[in-house]
Scaffold this motif. Structure first.
Motif, PDB file in Angstrom:
ATOM      1  N   UNK A   1       0.862  -1.180   0.000  1.00  0.00           N
ATOM      2  CA  UNK A   1       0.000   0.000   0.000  1.00  0.00           C
ATOM      3  C   UNK A   1       0.898   1.230   0.000  1.00  0.00           C
TER       4      UNK A   1
ATOM      5  N   UNK B   1      -4.992   1.723   9.054  1.00  0.00           N
ATOM      6  CA  UNK B   1      -3.823   2.455   9.559  1.00  0.00           C
ATOM      7  C   UNK B   1      -3.096   3.150   8.409  1.00  0.00           C
ATOM      8  N   UNK B   2      -3.000   2.470   7.264  1.00  0.00           N
ATOM      9  CA  UNK B   2      -2.262   3.078   6.160  1.00  0.00           C
ATOM     10  C   UNK B   2      -2.903   4.402   5.769  1.00  0.00           C
ATOM     11  N   UNK B   3      -4.212   4.483   5.889  1.00  0.00           N
ATOM     12  CA  UNK B   3      -4.902   5.700   5.483  1.00  0.00           C
ATOM     13  C   UNK B   3      -4.687   6.865   6.450  1.00  0.00           C
ATOM     14  N   UNK B   4      -3.999   6.619   7.538  1.00  0.00           N
ATOM     15  CA  UNK B   4      -3.653   7.707   8.443  1.00  0.00           C
ATOM     16  C   UNK B   4      -2.343   8.378   8.031  1.00  0.00           C
ATOM     17  N   UNK B   5      -1.687   7.821   7.012  1.00  0.00           N
ATOM     18  CA  UNK B   5      -0.377   8.343   6.577  1.00  0.00           C
ATOM     19  C   UNK B   5      -0.496   9.243   5.364  1.00  0.00           C
ATOM     20  N   UNK B   6       0.402  10.214   5.264  1.00  0.00           N
ATOM     21  CA  UNK B   6       0.646  10.893   3.988  1.00  0.00           C
ATOM     22  C   UNK B   6       1.853  10.189   3.364  1.00  0.00           C
TER      23      UNK B   6
ATOM     24  N   UNK C   1       0.769  13.491  10.478  1.00  0.00           N
ATOM     25  CA  UNK C   1       0.540  12.933   9.136  1.00  0.00           C
ATOM     26  C   UNK C   1       1.171  11.555   8.989  1.00  0.00           C
TER      27      UNK C   1
ATOM     28  N   UNK D   1      -5.010  -1.809   6.683  1.00  0.00           N
ATOM     29  CA  UNK D   1      -5.478  -0.926   5.614  1.00  0.00           C
ATOM     30  C   UNK D   1      -5.932   0.403   6.198  1.00  0.00           C
TER      31      UNK D   1
ATOM     32  N   UNK E   1      -9.661   6.331  12.693  1.00  0.00           N
ATOM     33  CA  UNK E   1      -9.446   5.031  13.258  1.00  0.00           C
ATOM     34  C   UNK E   1      -8.394   5.082  14.356  1.00  0.00           C
TER      35      UNK E   1
ATOM     36  N   UNK F   1       1.966   3.241   3.034  1.00  0.00           N
ATOM     37  CA  UNK F   1       3.006   2.697   3.906  1.00  0.00           C
ATOM     38  C   UNK F   1       4.372   2.826   3.258  1.00  0.00           C
TER      39      UNK F   1
ATOM     40  N   UNK G   1      -5.984  16.611  10.284  1.00  0.00           N
ATOM     41  CA  UNK G   1      -5.247  15.350  10.318  1.00  0.00           C
ATOM     42  C   UNK G   1      -5.867  14.433  11.375  1.00  0.00           C
TER      43      UNK G   1
END
Lengths: 447, 543, 130
Positions: A91, B94-99, A105, B92, B36, A94, B516
């Motif tokens: 993904x 958690x990944x959406x919390x990243x830039x 962020x 999945x 989340x 990540x 954020x």
């Protein structure tokens, strides 16, 4: 050029805004005599289809563990990698993110690091784990330097079963600081207890024990810890975290600093890299630990959040007084490990260990029954063991390649005295049929 | 720790939050983005599992019978008990919390956050690479060894060096290798030199690596524009000095105009010169460190050569040297022996398939008595080497030149568009990155940190802040060549908007970020009361 | 208006020294803690350790910075403020009081006279402030 978005027209617009005629104008500060006056002498670019063909050809010349039965170990192991891992780490959020400098962020990455730290601490039985080091060897080197720093002593006693290549990394890291290494001799596959006591003195910063060791044998960690502590030294244990579902946790055996190679936790063999260096310590040493740490805290609204913390130890603040020079961790590999440990879970990791050791013991029995082959050491082993062969092991290994078997690691390169030996590793991926085929092929090779 | 805010699945407003003061119209309030907030342990349910393992197929499988009791685990490790659905959904989300670069412009200075090509990922996953054991016999690893040999040769050509080691796992390890080789070189010449000169603008790994090598660090002052203070350098060059470490272009994004002279000065005193290659993206095909006289340099494959940043690694930090340092390279060295029939053709004409005529053989050379040793157990971060190799084969020489041209163009465009609103760290033109200063804004009570947080709200990852140390309220902006003019314009528009907000209503900047997953975090608490692992609610989380 | 108590002596590195009979109490100044930001950790020597004048005896860490602590005088450390382990914020809240760090029995008579007076220290920090 598909990775560069700007067209010549856009480049012209931008130059006009800047007030330059060409991009060359922007390079005017560079003295002419510094400039390269020819194009780089590299191969011409390949279109994607041709590139794939070229890469497949290169890859096709390697005996990988998908097409060969892999009995190689000595630091890297062919454990099964559950299917979800690759999907999740692919993904983009990540794998295309960077270090969580702006934590707001980066909560995804920070949470996975916190989970990783938790799982490694739990597995190793230690108080605190860091966010990872490059590999097991550099983690061991960092541990040795920590011990030196904590005790103020300059000598490290390496037991003879420590992986020689990892030992070399310790020597490399320590050469500028005058770190002295002594060796405690081998008994019957594990460290000789008397020899260990004799090697330790008031100058010893730490004893290093690897278990299972290079030969696959299980060392007496608790005894080594007692010897170390009696002398005012620390005990550093280098372990394989995958084994810790079944094997006793280092933290329960008096270990002060636990390191290891975590590649078996869902990281591909990858011809030796990237890897997953594990480092975990007792809480007394939390402020000396190198590398990144993720910690829990709260935000302005009181909601849980995570940040990189205790950063004052690190190079970007302490510079030459930092606990280490390490900047990156191996975040994506640590994420593979975290997902692996979640998928395996409490019961699964135990099963991996049980299967590996059961198959290894079966393999040892059938292989040692081959005439011209014997088990070299009497000490208990886990998923790896050492065979002495009546024919040179490198030649035997070469012959077995034809049967699509990667037979094991010949020890000649590491220790001339053991040049008749081959180290064989067996994981849960090896079937009984593969092991029996190995025995049959081995019988022919040493006849 | 914190309880889950009720109703806080993505998109649902949470009752706990007040309306946001100063939020511009149309911006989602923090409430609607309350995200989340689970950890995998909080999804555990005893008996759930996600693994798939076969039954034992060998006669004796009872571990208690196979191993002595003292070696067996007494207390089971409390790992999660979750299903595969739990795992996929949790990570999945958690990944959406990243830039990431895939989703956001990510102008972190000196990190070169350029696009990560997908073909690189596919190639690294070919089983012949990904499933290859490092100790497979060399004759059965020829494809991997060939790739390493060719990549090392290509990097040497790019940097004008004589040899490259691919072993270091990251830039910091590359630096350590470089400094240790310099040390070995001096010792081999019978010289005991004790100090290394490093500018105050250098990245922290430079002095940290130097200290591990046992040298004393002498910090040199830079000029205000980041250039080397040549007089200060001259004063400090003596026969105690082992090396001078430089980043080129420097950390203000400027090319050092007197570099050749500086290196000659160093060599005249027997001092070796090291180049930190973090900023190589500015000079591909334009300048080569080796041609300038540098003795050793490192490469960051995860910067210039597109290997992905991974959330903080893994990287790869190969190190290149001139011939006088070759004996000291890390062990083993990948060598190539020509095949019987044809000699190797000129590199530029080299066919991609070397099978015609005699095939060369590749090997690991362990006979390196003067080597500094090893940085990691095996041969290097091979998975990253495959990606970098794939990138070089995709770009070719003209492609690499165009990378630097466009990196320089993009950075200068940003510098120009922002110059009316922010002070420059040094007068332009810059190279691949520009350093702006929030000095003007600081007078209004708005710091570089505040600006970074506001950018997150406006949909951008922030530039590097407070680095280099010699620029007040530094904002180090590196767009890279893979960004389009439209993206750069959006970013500049946002920066200009923030400059105006600093004058007109700074509260919205001080409150940032609001959109954020979390707002500003209490770093003090995290450091004073370290909570570094989850514990079940009955226990305290404090170590 | 700088917080620089008149009765104390100071070092250029922002430590203060307070004479208490035959002993000297040591800490860092209000200016120092302000520059550092929130103090998160203080590393101090053990009781019984020896310190030398202007040699580092420990470290004070904040979230974003770290600073060496320098001994104003040489001597034996007879007391260490263990409260700072659990409450490093005392250094910020009360730098001259509960945020004290060490008590030293001086070894070399007259070393105290080499330190800065309150006025001299005030001038020193006025010079470095921007």
């Amino acid at each position: 050029m598909r990775y560069i978005s700007n067209t010549p027209a856009q480049q012209r617009e931008m130059l006009a805004t800047i007030g330059a005629g060409t991009i060359e104008d922007l390079l005017a500060r560079i003295p002419q005599k510094a400039r390269l006056s020819r194009p780089l002498a590299l191969a011409e670019p390949l279109a994607e289809g041709d590139l794939v063909r070229h890469m497949r050809a290169l890859a096709g010349r390697n005996a990988d563990a998908e097409s060969f039965a892999c009995f190689l170990g000595a630091g890297h192991y062919d454990h099964a990698i559950p299917s979800p891992i690759n999907h999740l780490i692919s993904r983009g959020e990540f794998f295309t993110a960077y270090t969580p400098y702006q934590p707001e962020a980066s909560q995804g990455t920070l949470r996975t690091i916190y989970e990783y730290q938790t799982m490694i601490a739990e597995l190793t039985g230690m108080d605190v784990a860091n966010a990872s080091i490059y590999d097991g060897g550099s983690a061991l080197a960092e541990a040795a330097l920590m011990a030196r720093d904590i005790t103020g002593r300059n000598e490290v006693v390496m037991t003879a079963g420590v992986h020689p290549l990892s030992r070399r990394v310790v020597e490399t890291y320590g050469q500028g600081l005058g770190l002295q290494l002594r060796t405690a001799p081998l008994g019957d596959g594990i460290t000789d207890a008397d020899g260990l006591r004799k090697a330790v003195s008031g100058k010893t910063a730490a004893i290093v024990v690897q278990s299972p060791n290079l030969f696959g044998c299980l060392e007496e960690i608790a005894d080594a810890a007692a010897v170390a502590h009696e002398a005012g030294a620390l005990l550093i244990a280098s372990v394989d975290p995958v084994n810790l579902g079944v094997l006793e946790a280092p933290g329960a055996q008096g270990v002060d600093i636990c390191v290891g190679e975590g590649q078996g936790l869902g990281v591909p063999l990858g011809f030796g890299g990237p890897n997953l260096g594990v480092l975990a310590v007792k809480k007394d040493f939390i402020r000396r630990i190198p590398g990144r740490l993720a910690g829990a805290t709260v935000d302005l609204d009181g909601h849980r959040g995570f940040v990189l913390t205790l950063q004052a130890r690190e190079q970007h603040i302490r510079r030459e007084k930092a606990t280490s020079n390490i900047c990156t961790n191996v975040a994506l590999c640590a994420l593979m490990g975290t997902i692996y440990m979640s998928i395996m879970g409490k019961a699964g990791l135990v099963r991996v260990g049980e299967l590996s050791t059961a198959k290894a013991h079966y393999a040892a029995e059938v292989l040692a029954a081959v005439p011209g082959v014997r088990l070299r050491f009497g000490a208990p082993f886990f998923k790896e063991f050492t065979l002495a062969l009546s024919k040179p092991p490198e030649r035997v290994a070469r012959r077995l390649l034809k049967d699509r078997i990667l037979a094991g690691v010949p020890l000649a390169r590491f220790d001339r005295k053991l040049r008749d030996c081959l180290v064989v590793a067996v994981t849960e991926r090896r079937t009984r049929a593969e092991i029996d085929a190995f025995a049959a092929a081995l019988a022919k090779a040493v006849a | 720790m914190a309880e889950e805010v009720r109703g806080a699945a993505e998109g649902e407003p949470s009752e706990a939050l007040k309306p946001v003061r100063g939020a511009a119209e149309g911006e989602p309030s923090a409430a609607s983005k309350r995200s989340y907030d689970k950890l995998i342990f909080e999804l555990s349910s005893p008996g759930r599992h996600a693994f798939s393992l076969p039954e034992p197929d060998v006669p004796k499988s009872d571990v208690q019978a196979l191993l002595p009791e003292r070696h067996l685990r007494r207390q089971p490790a409390e790992l999660p008990e979750v299903s595969e659905v739990d795992v996929i959904r949790h990570y999945s989300r958690l990944s959406r919390l990243n830039y990431g670069v895939d989703t956001h412009f990510y102008p972190l200075g000196s990190c070169t956050m350029k696009y990560n090509p997908r073909i690189n990922e596919d190639m690294a996953r070919l089983p012949g690479f990904g499933a290859l054991h490092p100790l497979a016999p060399e004759e059965a690893s020829q494809g991997a060894l060939q790739l390493m040999h060719e990549l090392a040769a290509d990097l040497a050509e790019i940097a004008g060096m004589d040899a490259v080691s691919l072993q270091p796992a990251a830039g910091a390890q590359g630096e350590l290798a470089g400094v240790l080789m310099i040390r070995a070189y001096h010792l081999a010449n019978g010289e005991r030199r004790t100090k290394v000169l490093i500018p105050d603008s250098a990245h922290g790994t430079n002095p940290a690596s130097t200290a591990i090598a046992g040298y004393r660090v002498v910090q040199l002052k830079s000029e205000a524009n980041g250039e080397v203070d040549v007089l200060d350098l001259e004063r400090n060059l003596d026969d105690e000095t082992a090396a001078f470490m430089l980043t080129l272009p420097n950390t203000l994004g400027m090319f050092e105009p007197r570099i050749i002279e500086i290196i000659e000065m160093c060599h005249a005193k027997g001092v070796q010169v090291y180049m930190d290659g973090a900023n190589l993206n500015a000079i591909l095909g334009i300048v080569r460190p080796g041609d300038l006289g540098f003795d050793v340099c490192h490469f960051n494959l995860h910067k210039t050569f597109t290997t992905p940043h991974g959330g903080g690694g893994p990287g790869a930090g190969p190190v290149g040297v001139k011939s006088h340092l070759m004996p000291f390279l890390p062990t083993p060295v990948v060598t190539r022996r020509e095949g019987r029939a044809r000699r190797s053709r000129r590199r530029a004409e080299r066919s991609v398939d070397a099978k015609a005529g005699g095939t060369p053989t590749y090997a690991l050379d362990w006979n390196r008595p003067k080597s500094i040793g090893k940085l990691q157990t095996f041969w290097g971060n091979f998975g990253m080497l495959v990606r970098a190799y794939t990138y070089l084969r995709t770009m070719g020489p003209a492609g690499l030149r165009s990378v630097s041209d466009n990196a320089v163009l993009n950075a200068n465009y940003i510098m120009k568009r922002l110059e009316a609103h922010y002070d420059a760290g040094a007068p332009g033109p810059c190279m691949h990155e520009c350093v702006m200063s929030a000095r003007r804004q600081k007078k209004l009570g708005v710091t570089a940190l505040d600006i970074a947080k506001r950018l997150l709200d406006l949909g951008f990852y922030a530039p590097s802040i407070y680095f280099p140390l010699i620029v007040e309220e530094a904002l180090m902006i590196e767009p890279t060549e893979t960004e389009s003019k439209e993206t750069l314009d959006e970013f500049c528009d946002a920066m200009i908007r923030i400059a105006k907000e600093a004058e007109e209503h700074p509260a919205v900047i001080h409150d940032a970020p609001l959109t954020t997953p979390v707002r500003r975090l209490d770093q003090t608490r995290a450091a004073r009361y370290p909570d570094l692992r989850w514990r079940p609610p009955a226990e305290s989380s404090r170590v | 208006m700088a917080n620089v108590p008149k009765e104390l002596k100071y070092t250029r590195e922002h430590e203060w020294a307070k004479v208490e009979g035959g002993r000297v109490r040591v800490g860092i100044t209000a200016f120092a803690q302000e520059q550092l930001g929130d103090v998160v950790f203080v590393e101090l020597p053990k009781k019984g350790a020896k310190v030398a004048q202007m040699q580092s005896f420990g470290v004070v860490e904040s979230v974003k910075a770290v600073s060496d602590l320098f001994a104003p005088i040489a001597g034996d450390v007879v007391e260490v403020n263990t409260e700072l382990t659990g409450a490093p914020e005392l250094v910020n809240q009360d730098p001259y009081g509960r945020g004290w760090m060490l008590v030293i029995v001086p070894e070399v008579p007259g070393e105290l006279d080499l330190l800065l007076s309150a006025d001299q220290y005030e001038q020193h920090i006025a010079g470095s402030a921007h």
